[in-house]
Design a protein around this motif. Structure first.
Motif: not given
Length: 200
Positions: A98-111, A123-125, A149-156
């Motif tokens: 989830i750490g890897l994909f949060t950063i990937v999602g943010i980068q793709v969205a910014l680009r 990124g969270i999605i 779980e703090l699943y999405a919270t960790a991503c946030l």
């Protein structure tokens, strides 16, 4: 291949393995495991791309990504472990995934020209919706909805920190690594200490 692609393919492999391990706990056959691996690896990214209008979505025409999913399925299928070890491995792999994909999602969205706030949402999605779909297919309550779980919270938190670093022109690769480690650490710490958000 740039740093974003390396992180993307690493995340694909990590989440695909998670999907196969989940399939094993439900005693799926190898085809079912491959389907679950694909959904786990690409579900979140596909939803992200559809929401921000990327066509075709990220996995279409990407032969390397499909190969990674199939290879992870075959390797994991023949690598046998007992159920308790599988659960621990799923948890650790998923925490970094989830750490890897949060950063990937943010980068793709910014680009794609998305603002920072909505890039964080993307990124969270990206990080959570593949696992959500996989859990639904396995007839389980998705981890993102479970208390403690703090699943999405960790991503946030980790995603926000990453965006803050970008805003202050911190070195990109270091920012990505810190964001990933923060997300994984929060996730692991939350489970071990049984932390949870207030209930309704």
């Amino acid at each position: 291949m740039d740093a974003l692609q390396v992180i993307t393919y690493t995340g694909v492999f990590v989440f695909a393995v998670t999907g196969v391990l989940k399939a094993r706990t439900k005693r799926f056959d190898i085809f079912g495991a491959a389907v679950l691996a694909f959904v786990t690896a690409y579900g979140g990214g596909t939803i992200r791309d559809l929401l921000i209008g990327i066509r075709p979505v990220n996995w279409v025409n990407d032969n390397l990504a499909i190969f990674i999913v199939l290879a992870s399925t075959i390797v994991t299928f023949f690598f046998k472990m007992n159920t308790n070890i599988i659960k621990k491995v799923i948890f650790l792999i998923d925490a970094f995934g989830i750490g890897l994909f949060t950063i990937v999602g943010i980068q793709v969205a910014l680009r794609s020209g998305i603002s920072s706030g909505y890039a964080l949402v993307m990124g969270i999605i990206t990080a959570t919706f593949g696992g959500l779909l996989a859990d639904v297919l396995c007839n389980k309550v998705p981890s993102i909805l479970k208390p403690g779980e703090l699943y999405a919270t960790a991503c946030l938190i980790g995603g926000s920190l990453y965006l803050l670093f970008l805003n202050y022109d911190f070195q990109s690769d270091v920012s990505m690594l810190i964001g990933i480690l923060v997300i994984a650490s929060i996730r692991i710490f939350a489970i071990r200490k049984k932390l949870q958000l207030p209930r309704i």
